[in-house]
Design a protein around this motif. Sequence first.
Motif, PDB file in Angstrom:
ATOM      1  N   GLY A 150       0.721  -1.212  -0.042  1.00  0.00           N
ATOM      2  CA  GLY A 150       0.099  -0.108   0.004  1.00  0.00           C
ATOM      3  C   GLY A 150       0.786   1.296  -0.002  1.00  0.00           C
ATOM      4  O   GLY A 150       1.803   1.376  -0.764  1.00  0.00           O
ATOM      5  N   ARG A 151       0.383   2.327   0.901  1.00  0.00           N
ATOM      6  CA  ARG A 151       1.202   3.557   0.916  1.00  0.00           C
ATOM      7  C   ARG A 151       2.613   3.213   1.380  1.00  0.00           C
ATOM      8  O   ARG A 151       3.536   4.218   1.280  1.00  0.00           O
ATOM      9  CB  ARG A 151       0.298   4.483   1.794  1.00  0.00           C
ATOM     10  CG  ARG A 151      -0.858   4.875   0.909  1.00  0.00           C
ATOM     11  CD  ARG A 151      -1.622   6.100   1.871  1.00  0.00           C
ATOM     12  NE  ARG A 151      -2.114   5.560   3.389  1.00  0.00           N
ATOM     13  CZ  ARG A 151      -2.598   6.366   4.029  1.00  0.00           C
ATOM     14  NH1 ARG A 151      -2.743   7.635   4.013  1.00  0.00           N
ATOM     15  NH2 ARG A 151      -2.969   5.638   5.480  1.00  0.00           N
ATOM     16  N   MET A 152       2.726   2.435   2.108  1.00  0.00           N
ATOM     17  CA  MET A 152       4.230   2.085   2.658  1.00  0.00           C
ATOM     18  C   MET A 152       5.273   1.694   1.559  1.00  0.00           C
ATOM     19  O   MET A 152       6.419   1.494   1.740  1.00  0.00           O
ATOM     20  CB  MET A 152       4.119   0.943   3.519  1.00  0.00           C
ATOM     21  CG  MET A 152       3.494   1.362   5.120  1.00  0.00           C
ATOM     22  SD  MET A 152       4.457   2.582   5.673  1.00  0.00           S
ATOM     23  CE  MET A 152       3.365   2.798   7.207  1.00  0.00           C
ATOM     24  N   ARG A 153       4.899   1.751   0.308  1.00  0.00           N
ATOM     25  CA  ARG A 153       5.722   1.610  -0.637  1.00  0.00           C
ATOM     26  C   ARG A 153       6.716   2.658  -1.031  1.00  0.00           C
ATOM     27  O   ARG A 153       7.671   2.701  -1.407  1.00  0.00           O
ATOM     28  CB  ARG A 153       5.216   1.319  -2.111  1.00  0.00           C
ATOM     29  CG  ARG A 153       4.375   2.500  -2.644  1.00  0.00           C
ATOM     30  CD  ARG A 153       3.873   2.424  -4.067  1.00  0.00           C
ATOM     31  NE  ARG A 153       2.810   1.355  -4.241  1.00  0.00           N
ATOM     32  CZ  ARG A 153       3.134   0.380  -5.308  1.00  0.00           C
ATOM     33  NH1 ARG A 153       4.172   0.527  -6.152  1.00  0.00           N
ATOM     34  NH2 ARG A 153       2.324  -0.608  -5.436  1.00  0.00           N
ATOM     35  N   PHE A 154       6.088   3.999  -0.310  1.00  0.00           N
ATOM     36  CA  PHE A 154       6.941   5.231  -0.228  1.00  0.00           C
ATOM     37  C   PHE A 154       7.894   5.114   0.744  1.00  0.00           C
ATOM     38  O   PHE A 154       8.597   6.372   0.939  1.00  0.00           O
ATOM     39  CB  PHE A 154       6.010   6.272  -0.376  1.00  0.00           C
ATOM     40  CG  PHE A 154       5.070   6.278  -1.484  1.00  0.00           C
ATOM     41  CD1 PHE A 154       5.571   6.630  -2.882  1.00  0.00           C
ATOM     42  CD2 PHE A 154       3.806   6.029  -1.599  1.00  0.00           C
ATOM     43  CE1 PHE A 154       4.848   6.685  -3.894  1.00  0.00           C
ATOM     44  CE2 PHE A 154       3.036   5.980  -2.628  1.00  0.00           C
ATOM     45  CZ  PHE A 154       3.588   6.310  -3.865  1.00  0.00           C
ATOM     46  N   THR A 155       7.961   4.162   1.793  1.00  0.00           N
ATOM     47  CA  THR A 155       8.929   4.185   2.793  1.00  0.00           C
ATOM     48  C   THR A 155      10.343   3.724   2.201  1.00  0.00           C
ATOM     49  O   THR A 155      10.645   2.925   1.611  1.00  0.00           O
ATOM     50  CB  THR A 155       8.695   2.983   3.732  1.00  0.00           C
ATOM     51  OG1 THR A 155       7.097   3.229   4.078  1.00  0.00           O
ATOM     52  CG2 THR A 155       9.575   2.851   5.113  1.00  0.00           C
ATOM     53  N   SER A 156      11.346   4.707   2.821  1.00  0.00           N
ATOM     54  CA  SER A 156      12.710   4.420   2.280  1.00  0.00           C
ATOM     55  C   SER A 156      13.315   3.417   3.133  1.00  0.00           C
ATOM     56  O   SER A 156      12.734   3.141   3.974  1.00  0.00           O
ATOM     57  CB  SER A 156      13.402   6.027   2.290  1.00  0.00           C
ATOM     58  OG  SER A 156      13.524   6.328   3.975  1.00  0.00           O
ATOM     59  N   HIS A 157      14.287   3.120   2.476  1.00  0.00           N
ATOM     60  CA  HIS A 157      15.151   2.001   3.471  1.00  0.00           C
ATOM     61  C   HIS A 157      15.357   2.531   4.991  1.00  0.00           C
ATOM     62  O   HIS A 157      15.232   1.779   5.836  1.00  0.00           O
ATOM     63  CB  HIS A 157      16.318   1.591   2.808  1.00  0.00           C
ATOM     64  CG  HIS A 157      17.306   0.661   3.667  1.00  0.00           C
ATOM     65  ND1 HIS A 157      16.952  -0.454   3.872  1.00  0.00           N
ATOM     66  CD2 HIS A 157      18.633   0.851   4.165  1.00  0.00           C
ATOM     67  CE1 HIS A 157      17.935  -1.106   4.829  1.00  0.00           C
ATOM     68  NE2 HIS A 157      18.724  -0.319   4.857  1.00  0.00           N
ATOM     69  N   ARG A 158      15.905   3.831   4.980  1.00  0.00           N
ATOM     70  CA  ARG A 158      16.212   4.478   6.284  1.00  0.00           C
ATOM     71  C   ARG A 158      14.951   4.448   7.147  1.00  0.00           C
ATOM     72  O   ARG A 158      14.929   4.224   8.378  1.00  0.00           O
ATOM     73  CB  ARG A 158      16.687   5.891   6.159  1.00  0.00           C
ATOM     74  CG  ARG A 158      17.063   6.477   7.349  1.00  0.00           C
ATOM     75  CD  ARG A 158      17.932   7.713   7.334  1.00  0.00           C
ATOM     76  NE  ARG A 158      19.138   7.587   6.563  1.00  0.00           N
ATOM     77  CZ  ARG A 158      19.949   8.497   6.243  1.00  0.00           C
ATOM     78  NH1 ARG A 158      19.734   9.857   6.458  1.00  0.00           N
ATOM     79  NH2 ARG A 158      21.143   8.226   5.668  1.00  0.00           N
ATOM     80  N   ASP A 159      13.741   4.880   6.648  1.00  0.00           N
ATOM     81  CA  ASP A 159      12.350   4.851   7.140  1.00  0.00           C
ATOM     82  C   ASP A 159      12.133   3.585   7.906  1.00  0.00           C
ATOM     83  O   ASP A 159      11.735   3.367   8.994  1.00  0.00           O
ATOM     84  CB  ASP A 159      11.411   5.327   6.293  1.00  0.00           C
ATOM     85  CG  ASP A 159      11.616   6.744   6.120  1.00  0.00           C
ATOM     86  OD1 ASP A 159      12.157   7.572   6.805  1.00  0.00           O
ATOM     87  OD2 ASP A 159      10.983   7.254   5.014  1.00  0.00           O
ATOM     88  N   PHE A 160      12.269   2.557   7.082  1.00  0.00           N
ATOM     89  CA  PHE A 160      12.183   1.131   7.633  1.00  0.00           C
ATOM     90  C   PHE A 160      12.968   0.903   8.607  1.00  0.00           C
ATOM     91  O   PHE A 160      12.604   0.315   9.560  1.00  0.00           O
ATOM     92  CB  PHE A 160      12.193   0.163   6.362  1.00  0.00           C
ATOM     93  CG  PHE A 160      12.000  -1.430   6.830  1.00  0.00           C
ATOM     94  CD1 PHE A 160      10.613  -1.753   7.249  1.00  0.00           C
ATOM     95  CD2 PHE A 160      13.014  -2.029   7.223  1.00  0.00           C
ATOM     96  CE1 PHE A 160      10.456  -2.929   7.530  1.00  0.00           C
ATOM     97  CE2 PHE A 160      12.975  -3.072   7.812  1.00  0.00           C
ATOM     98  CZ  PHE A 160      11.433  -3.712   7.996  1.00  0.00           C
ATOM     99  N   SER A 161      14.310   0.758   8.581  1.00  0.00           N
ATOM    100  CA  SER A 161      15.214   0.603   9.384  1.00  0.00           C
ATOM    101  C   SER A 161      14.833   1.168  10.862  1.00  0.00           C
ATOM    102  O   SER A 161      15.005   0.528  12.053  1.00  0.00           O
ATOM    103  CB  SER A 161      16.308   0.951   8.982  1.00  0.00           C
ATOM    104  OG  SER A 161      16.799   2.242   8.827  1.00  0.00           O
TER     105      SER A 161
END
Length: 245
Positions: free
Chosen positions: A23-34
């Motif tokens: 969903g909208r979490m496709r726009f999460t960067s790798h840094r955001d995810f970590s």
Amino acid sequence: MREQPEQQAPPVQRLRVRYAKRGRMRFTSHRDFSRAFERAVVRARVPVAYSSGYSPHPRISYAGASPTGAASEAEYLEIGLASVVEPAELQRRLDEVMPVGLDIVDVVESAGGALADLLQASRWVIDLPLPPAEVEPVVRAFLAAESVPVERMTKRGIREFDCRAAVLHLSVSPGDGGARLELTLRHLEPAVRPDDVLTGLRAVGGLDLGTAPALLTRLAQGPLDEASGQVGDPLHPATSTGFRA
């Protein structure tokens, strides 16, 4: 003399985690995810192991992260623990506290070796806002080309590379309101991404998406079976003949 930092014990267990960006979490960067994952580790009271030194950090290593803006069903990391936790229990505890759309899909014991070495290829779908009949001749021209050079800005500046060399499979079919590309990429250095292939399609056939974005979704990444072209499951490589969705 400067006081030496406390030395941390090595991890007693290493677990490998498959997670998804939906969903909208496709726009999460790798840094955001970590950052989100490390907060979830604290909230779930996971006994994560820490490195030694003056600035200890959790022993979490990431491999093969997808680009920002791409959804994915196959992202991977490895976490070192200070005490033993059942993989299913870790999955349950983490998935309860992760943001919706960043989902923990599978957790297994590490089998040794480097996780990154198992991520040899990726399988993608790309949804385009164009009729399939318009995309098909461009795909044929791309596949017929011996090489398709493209440029991309990297940490070392603008770099030119051949995006055709990484493409193991590319086909087009009708999608939801447009064309759907099915793409399998070999992981090379420098890495070729799906958006590089779109750039290559523009170069060889003038593919014009206008202002409408292409939607990228990674379905699988893992070991490559050279004979069949299938992308296997890196968490279950011994029993995998194809990726388990």
